[in-house]
Write a protein that holds these residues in place. Sequence first.
Motif, PDB file in Angstrom:
ATOM      1  N   LEU A  36      -0.083  -4.164  12.395  1.00  0.00           N
ATOM      2  CA  LEU A  36      -0.064  -4.707  11.043  1.00  0.00           C
ATOM      3  C   LEU A  36      -1.334  -5.483  10.717  1.00  0.00           C
ATOM      4  O   LEU A  36      -1.676  -5.651   9.549  1.00  0.00           O
ATOM      5  CB  LEU A  36       1.148  -5.614  10.854  1.00  0.00           C
ATOM      6  CG  LEU A  36       2.512  -4.925  10.856  1.00  0.00           C
ATOM      7  CD1 LEU A  36       3.617  -5.952  10.629  1.00  0.00           C
ATOM      8  CD2 LEU A  36       2.590  -3.832   9.797  1.00  0.00           C
ATOM      9  N   ASP A  37      -2.039  -5.968  11.734  1.00  0.00           N
ATOM     10  CA  ASP A  37      -3.249  -6.733  11.441  1.00  0.00           C
ATOM     11  C   ASP A  37      -4.296  -5.859  10.753  1.00  0.00           C
ATOM     12  O   ASP A  37      -5.107  -6.355   9.962  1.00  0.00           O
ATOM     13  CB  ASP A  37      -3.817  -7.368  12.714  1.00  0.00           C
ATOM     14  CG  ASP A  37      -4.145  -6.342  13.791  1.00  0.00           C
ATOM     15  OD1 ASP A  37      -3.425  -5.330  13.885  1.00  0.00           O
ATOM     16  OD2 ASP A  37      -5.115  -6.563  14.535  1.00  0.00           O
ATOM     17  N   LYS A  38      -4.263  -4.561  11.029  1.00  0.00           N
ATOM     18  CA  LYS A  38      -5.184  -3.655  10.343  1.00  0.00           C
ATOM     19  C   LYS A  38      -4.754  -3.429   8.899  1.00  0.00           C
ATOM     20  O   LYS A  38      -5.573  -3.424   7.983  1.00  0.00           O
ATOM     21  CB  LYS A  38      -5.255  -2.314  11.080  1.00  0.00           C
ATOM     22  CG  LYS A  38      -5.925  -2.387  12.445  1.00  0.00           C
ATOM     23  CD  LYS A  38      -6.038  -1.001  13.054  1.00  0.00           C
ATOM     24  CE  LYS A  38      -6.796  -1.024  14.373  1.00  0.00           C
ATOM     25  NZ  LYS A  38      -6.919   0.334  14.967  1.00  0.00           N
ATOM     26  N   GLU A  39      -3.455  -3.224   8.695  1.00  0.00           N
ATOM     27  CA  GLU A  39      -2.950  -2.928   7.360  1.00  0.00           C
ATOM     28  C   GLU A  39      -3.023  -4.144   6.433  1.00  0.00           C
ATOM     29  O   GLU A  39      -3.185  -3.999   5.218  1.00  0.00           O
ATOM     30  CB  GLU A  39      -1.501  -2.441   7.439  1.00  0.00           C
ATOM     31  CG  GLU A  39      -1.283  -1.212   8.318  1.00  0.00           C
ATOM     32  CD  GLU A  39      -1.980   0.023   7.791  1.00  0.00           C
ATOM     33  OE1 GLU A  39      -2.320   0.044   6.586  1.00  0.00           O
ATOM     34  OE2 GLU A  39      -2.188   0.965   8.568  1.00  0.00           O
ATOM     35  N   LEU A  40      -2.905  -5.344   6.989  1.00  0.00           N
ATOM     36  CA  LEU A  40      -2.817  -6.557   6.170  1.00  0.00           C
ATOM     37  C   LEU A  40      -3.998  -7.491   6.383  1.00  0.00           C
ATOM     38  O   LEU A  40      -3.914  -8.681   6.046  1.00  0.00           O
ATOM     39  CB  LEU A  40      -1.507  -7.291   6.479  1.00  0.00           C
ATOM     40  CG  LEU A  40      -0.223  -6.517   6.169  1.00  0.00           C
ATOM     41  CD1 LEU A  40       1.001  -7.271   6.675  1.00  0.00           C
ATOM     42  CD2 LEU A  40      -0.098  -6.255   4.669  1.00  0.00           C
ATOM     43  N   ALA A  41      -5.095  -6.966   6.905  1.00  0.00           N
ATOM     44  CA  ALA A  41      -6.248  -7.806   7.234  1.00  0.00           C
ATOM     45  C   ALA A  41      -6.769  -8.562   6.014  1.00  0.00           C
ATOM     46  O   ALA A  41      -7.149  -9.735   6.119  1.00  0.00           O
ATOM     47  CB  ALA A  41      -7.354  -6.947   7.847  1.00  0.00           C
ATOM     48  N   GLU A  42      -6.788  -7.905   4.869  1.00  0.00           N
ATOM     49  CA  GLU A  42      -7.352  -8.537   3.686  1.00  0.00           C
ATOM     50  C   GLU A  42      -6.448  -9.616   3.117  1.00  0.00           C
ATOM     51  O   GLU A  42      -6.907 -10.463   2.340  1.00  0.00           O
ATOM     52  CB  GLU A  42      -7.639  -7.479   2.614  1.00  0.00           C
ATOM     53  CG  GLU A  42      -8.737  -6.496   2.993  1.00  0.00           C
ATOM     54  CD  GLU A  42      -9.015  -5.495   1.894  1.00  0.00           C
ATOM     55  OE1 GLU A  42      -8.189  -5.419   0.957  1.00  0.00           O
ATOM     56  OE2 GLU A  42     -10.030  -4.802   1.963  1.00  0.00           O
ATOM     57  N   GLU A  43      -5.159  -9.585   3.481  1.00  0.00           N
ATOM     58  CA  GLU A  43      -4.219 -10.548   2.921  1.00  0.00           C
ATOM     59  C   GLU A  43      -3.901 -11.701   3.860  1.00  0.00           C
ATOM     60  O   GLU A  43      -3.328 -12.705   3.452  1.00  0.00           O
ATOM     61  CB  GLU A  43      -2.920  -9.832   2.531  1.00  0.00           C
ATOM     62  CG  GLU A  43      -3.116  -8.933   1.336  1.00  0.00           C
ATOM     63  CD  GLU A  43      -2.259  -7.672   1.423  1.00  0.00           C
ATOM     64  OE1 GLU A  43      -1.259  -7.609   0.704  1.00  0.00           O
ATOM     65  OE2 GLU A  43      -2.602  -6.781   2.214  1.00  0.00           O
ATOM     66  N   ALA A  44      -4.246 -11.560   5.120  1.00  0.00           N
ATOM     67  CA  ALA A  44      -4.021 -12.627   6.087  1.00  0.00           C
ATOM     68  C   ALA A  44      -5.031 -13.767   5.829  1.00  0.00           C
ATOM     69  O   ALA A  44      -6.072 -13.548   5.214  1.00  0.00           O
ATOM     70  CB  ALA A  44      -4.166 -12.078   7.497  1.00  0.00           C
TER      71      ALA A  44
END
Length: 353
Positions: A155-163
Motif C-alpha cells: 500500500l505504500d506504493k499506492e498511497l505514497a502521495e497521500e501519506a
Amino acid sequence: MKRGYPGSPSSSGPPQSRLKHNPEGDGQFLEDETTKIFARKVADHYSARTNQTLEEREASPIIHLKKLNNWIKSVLIQLYARRGDAVLDLACGKGGDLIKWDKAKIGYYVGIDIAEGSIEDCRTRYNGDADHHQRRKKFTFPARLLCGDCFEVRLDKELAEEAPFDICSCQFAMHYSWSTEARARRALANISALLRPGGILIGTMPDANVIVRKLREAEGLTFGNSVYWIRFDEEYADKDAVDCPEWIVPFHVFKALAEEYDFELVFAKNSHQFVEEYLKKPEFVELMRRLGALGDGNQDQSTLSPDEWEVAYLYLAFVLRKRGQPDRTQQRTGRRDKGKMHIEKEDIMYIKS
C-alpha cells in the motif's frame, strides 16, 4: 477453528510460518496458492452478504452485541481521532464506521477492502444512497476507496502521495492477515509505512487467550451457546456451515511482531474489561445509551442477553502507537486531491499484487 453465529462468518486454523522477515525490507512477501484461495474465499463471503433494512437489523438475535461492538469502535475513535486527521481504514467493509469518523471531524479518509461488493456498498453509503434513516447530511470529509487485499499488496506504493496518515483502523479483521507470517508482516509493514511517527493503530480482534481457555474447558472440540459456536476442525466437513476462514492470534505474538515494525503497545483489553473501564466515564455512558446496546434507559429496556455478553468476551480491543515524535511541519503534507466528496464507480481503484 470454525466460528459462527447468526449472520457472521465462520473461521479456521492457526497461522503457520512460511517466510521469515527480510531484514533488508525489500517488500517481497511471497504467498502460496492455498493462502490466495483463502483470501478470495473471505472476499466472496463478504461480497455476498446483503445489506439489511433497519427492521431486519433490529430483529437480529445478536442486535445488542452488534450495538456493543459499535460502541467499542466509537469509543476508540473518540479517544484517538483528532479534528482534521487523515484516516486509513483497512478492511473498511460496507463503510459502517463512516458516521463515526464524521463525528470525529476528520479531514480525509481512505478505505480499502478485499470484497468488491463491500466497497460498492461503502461507496453508496458515502454518497448518501444508503441508510437514509441514519443520514441527515453529507459527510464533511473527502474520501477515496480502494479494492484489494491490504494484507498482500504494498500500500505504500499506492498511497505514497497521500501519506502520512494520522490514524489507522482495522476492525475485526487483523486476524485475517495471520494465515501466514508473510501476510501478517505485510499488514504491519503497510501500516507502519503509511503512519506518521506517533501515529495510532486502533483495532479489534478475537481474544486467543479466551478462546483457547474455553477450548480446554470444553468437552471435545466444540463449544458455544444459543447465538454462537466455535469448532476446531481441520477438515471443514460441514458443508452447511457458514464457512469463512479465520485465524486466532495469540496477542503476545502479535505484539512482538508489531514491535519489529516500530510499534509500541498502548493497551490491549478484553471487551469485558473495556466496557467495565469506559462505562465509568459519563460521556461514554451517554454514547452507550444512544446506541442502545444496554437499552436506551427509557422506553427500551432491552439489553444484551447473557449469551451475547459471552460472545463479547471472545474479543479484545487494542491500540498501538508508531514510535517516534510527530514532526508538526510534515503533518498533512500528503496530497489529498485524489479524495472526492462524491465517489463514482470509476473512482474506485482496484489493486492487485
